[in-house]
Design an enzyme around this catalytic site. Structure first.
Site, short mmCIF file in Angstrom:
data_model
loop_
_atom_site.label_atom_id
_atom_site.label_comp_id
_atom_site.label_asym_id
_atom_site.label_seq_id
_atom_site.Cartn_x
_atom_site.Cartn_y
_atom_site.Cartn_z
N HIS A 124 5.82 -10.84 3.28
CA HIS A 124 5.07 -10.56 2.79
C HIS A 124 4.36 -8.71 3.05
O HIS A 124 5.21 -8.03 3.33
CB HIS A 124 3.25 -10.56 2.80
CG HIS A 124 2.75 -10.25 4.11
ND1 HIS A 124 2.24 -9.66 4.39
CD2 HIS A 124 2.82 -11.38 5.65
CE1 HIS A 124 1.32 -8.60 5.39
NE2 HIS A 124 1.90 -10.15 5.97
N ASP B 123 2.65 -5.59 10.88
CA ASP B 123 2.32 -6.64 9.87
C ASP B 123 2.24 -6.26 8.15
O ASP B 123 1.37 -5.41 7.93
CB ASP B 123 1.36 -6.40 10.78
CG ASP B 123 0.19 -8.07 9.49
OD1 ASP B 123 1.25 -8.47 9.50
OD2 ASP B 123 -0.56 -8.60 9.84
N GLU C 298 -0.30 -11.43 0.86
CA GLU C 298 -1.06 -12.71 2.43
C GLU C 298 -2.40 -12.30 2.97
O GLU C 298 -2.11 -12.93 3.37
CB GLU C 298 0.30 -11.99 2.33
CG GLU C 298 0.41 -13.54 3.90
CD GLU C 298 0.09 -13.16 5.32
OE1 GLU C 298 0.10 -13.74 6.28
OE2 GLU C 298 -1.02 -11.62 5.07
N GLU C 299 -2.72 -11.06 3.10
CA GLU C 299 -3.23 -10.22 3.42
C GLU C 299 -4.78 -11.13 2.94
O GLU C 299 -6.33 -11.30 4.33
CB GLU C 299 -3.49 -9.06 4.22
CG GLU C 299 -2.09 -8.63 4.95
CD GLU C 299 -2.34 -8.91 6.17
OE1 GLU C 299 -3.20 -9.69 6.38
OE2 GLU C 299 -1.47 -8.60 6.94
N ASP D 257 7.18 -12.58 9.59
CA ASP D 257 6.30 -12.31 9.29
C ASP D 257 5.53 -11.28 11.24
O ASP D 257 5.53 -12.55 11.41
CB ASP D 257 5.22 -12.96 8.97
CG ASP D 257 3.25 -11.83 8.56
OD1 ASP D 257 3.77 -10.81 9.47
OD2 ASP D 257 2.46 -12.47 8.37
N HIS E 293 -3.88 -5.03 12.35
CA HIS E 293 -4.45 -4.57 11.74
C HIS E 293 -5.79 -4.39 11.50
O HIS E 293 -6.86 -3.35 11.43
CB HIS E 293 -5.59 -6.16 11.42
CG HIS E 293 -4.93 -7.18 10.17
ND1 HIS E 293 -5.55 -8.38 9.96
CD2 HIS E 293 -3.85 -7.66 9.99
CE1 HIS E 293 -4.83 -9.00 9.60
NE2 HIS E 293 -3.53 -8.50 9.66
#
Length: 505
Positions: free
Chosen positions: A277, A289, A321-322, A350, A444
């Site tokens: 992604h 990520d 994606e997130e 990923d 994140h």
């Protein structure tokens, strides 16, 4: 700051995001002649072209693109809708375009919902729950101002309208379980609640998403079981618990785009497909990520141009994606049955460079997934074993972009190096690193930057990606043939607890 990475993105997306290039083109006679001069791709030769320094140079470029998001978010980000993500799309597209006519390149636009919580605060009684988190895609409180009201305990797990009495002017306290968080929020809203709080029915803190926006949703928080327990006790004893909630947030519809690149050469009825992604969360630049996965695809796609392939290879960079696997969900949903069957397998890449890594393989078995998933799993494990390396199996539970593929009958699998999971002492013995820490301590977060990459793991895993591409680009001999695009066993195997990284229920 790489401002040039915005120009092509705007041309690609346009005002309506309507520009769509063809997914397939027949190879011309000259292209076939040119391909004949190239050697057939082999695992060893493609792996030998992969080097950590080239990957890291790409990462530096991606970080400079993430800095384009600073104007709106006050820090680097590549969240969909941001200049950082537009620049990422431009970088991927232009890099593939510069490779010449080896690939058919297309951009697939689709609608998406994005949310951002700017500020939030929850008070229960006289306490501020330390675990309180505003749920993803929550609306704001009325007028983006604090709302006050008595806390009201909802019956059962709050999945039926009958569980909700008249909650006018109250803040609903609801157990997690059985149905999506969005359902609970909407039912609370219909009953008149001014806000909702979902508490964990398991140990620990809770975070999640309300999913598809509803006009009935109310501002919704999540809290841990321990933070909820004393208030539940008081409410069951008939005591009054006053509460206040405040969320300043937006939920809006935008359009974004997937990038697809397919080799012009190779059997178009037998495609090996792989994806990562292109977006990050709003909180940071997302260099691991999934910068690590998306840049791995870019590097493998670049090196593959030096070789001839027997089967077509299709690369995908998913957007959204997130936000809940939006890009991959859309892509699979619009495939015709005939196009679905041309995809022999899908490989998800990923987070391949987590600092406190483990070599993780999705435990995709044929018993509960489309047949062929287990053969792909075994290709990964045989690679690690052949290199004298340890690996672990991780749940194949819908947390990444393989989800839509296996739900539509396409064999799938992938590898990862870990996210917010805690490394055990046994895993420390297997892989090194620090037991008790997350595999990616910056998962994140703003610190998912250039310092958040383990280059040893990244290079090794990129070689494994190259191996997986080369093996299936050569031949599908021995790999199960696809005869159906239905996957009846999968919905039972994946009840939908996760859809992407966020909990839904």
């Amino acid at each position: 700051m790489a401002p040039s990475y915005l120009s092509l993105a705007f041309l690609l997306l346009g005002e309506s995001f309507a520009s769509q290039l063809p997914l397939f083109e027949s190879a011309s006679t000259s292209q076939i002649h040119l391909a004949a001069k190239k050697e057939l791709v082999s695992s060893k030769s493609l792996q030998d072209s992969i080097h950590a320094d080239s990957l890291f140079e790409r990462a530096k470029t991606l970080y400079s693109i993430a800095e384009l998001g600073e104007g709106e978010y006050n820090h680097p980000t590549r969240v969909i809708g941001s200049k950082g993500h537009l620049g990422t799309i431009d970088y991927i597209y232009s890099t593939i375009a510069e490779l010449g006519d080896y690939y058919v390149l297309s951009n697939q636009s689709f609608p998406a919902v994005v949310g951002n919580v700017y500020e939030s605060r929850l008070v229960l009684g006289s306490e501020v729950p330390v675990s309180a988190i505003a749920m993803s895609l929550t609306p704001p409180t009325t007028g983006k101002e604090p709302v006050l009201g008595p806390l009201a305990l909802v019956s059962n797990v709050g999945c039926s309208a009958s569980d909700y009495p008249d909650l006018s002017g109250k803040i609903a306290l609801i157990s997690r379980g059985e149905c999506p968080f969005g359902t609970k929020s909407a039912l609370a809203g219909r009953a008149g609640a001014v806000a909702a709080v979902v508490y964990n029915n398991e140990k620990g803190a809770l975070g999640g998403t309300l999913g598809t926006p509803s006009p009935d949703h109310v501002a919704t928080f999540s809290i841990s079981d321990s933070d909820a327990a004393p208030h539940i006790k008081k409410l069951k004893n008939g005591e009054l618990v006053e509460a206040s909630a405040y969320i300043d947030a937006i939920v809006e519809s935008i359009e974004t785009t997937n990038i697809i690149a397919q080799t012009k050469e190779g059997d178009p009825d037998n495609c090996v497909m792989l994806g990562g992604h292109s977006d990050s969360v709003a909180e940071g630049p997302g260099i691991n990520d999934d910068g690590s996965g998306s840049l791995t695809l870019l590097e493998v796609a670049t090196q593959l141009t030096n070789y001839h392939v027997n089967n077509c290879v299709r690369f995908a960079w998913w957007a959204g994606e997130e936000e809940g696997l939006l890009g991959s969900d859309y892509y699979v949903s619009v495939l015709s049955p005939e196009e679905n069957l041309k995809i022999r397998l899908f490989m998800d890449y990923d987070m391949l460079a987590s600092p406190n890594f483990a070599y993780q393989v999705y435990n995709a078995t044929n018993a509960v997934n489309p047949v062929g998933s287990e053969e792909l799993r075994d290709l990964y494990t045989e690679f690690y074993t052949s290199h004298g390396l340890n690996f672990t199996y991780i749940p194949f539970d819908g947390r990444s972009d393989y989800d839509a593929f296996i739900r539509h009958g396409i064999p799938g699998g992938g590898i990862a190096t870990g996210a917010e999971g805690v490394k055990t002492e046994a895993e420390q013995q297997m892989f090194g690193g620090i037991a008790g820490d997350w595999f990616d301590p910056c998962y994140h977060q703003l610190c998912d930057n250039l310092a958040n990459l383990n280059l040893t793991a990244w290079e090794l895993n990129t070689k494994l990606v190259a191996h997986s591409v080369a093996m299936y680009a050569q031949s599908f001999d021995g790999f199960p043939k696809r005869t159906s695009f239905e996957a009846a066993a999968v919905p039972d195997a994946l009840p939908g607890k996760y859809h992407g990284h966020q909990l839904q229920l």
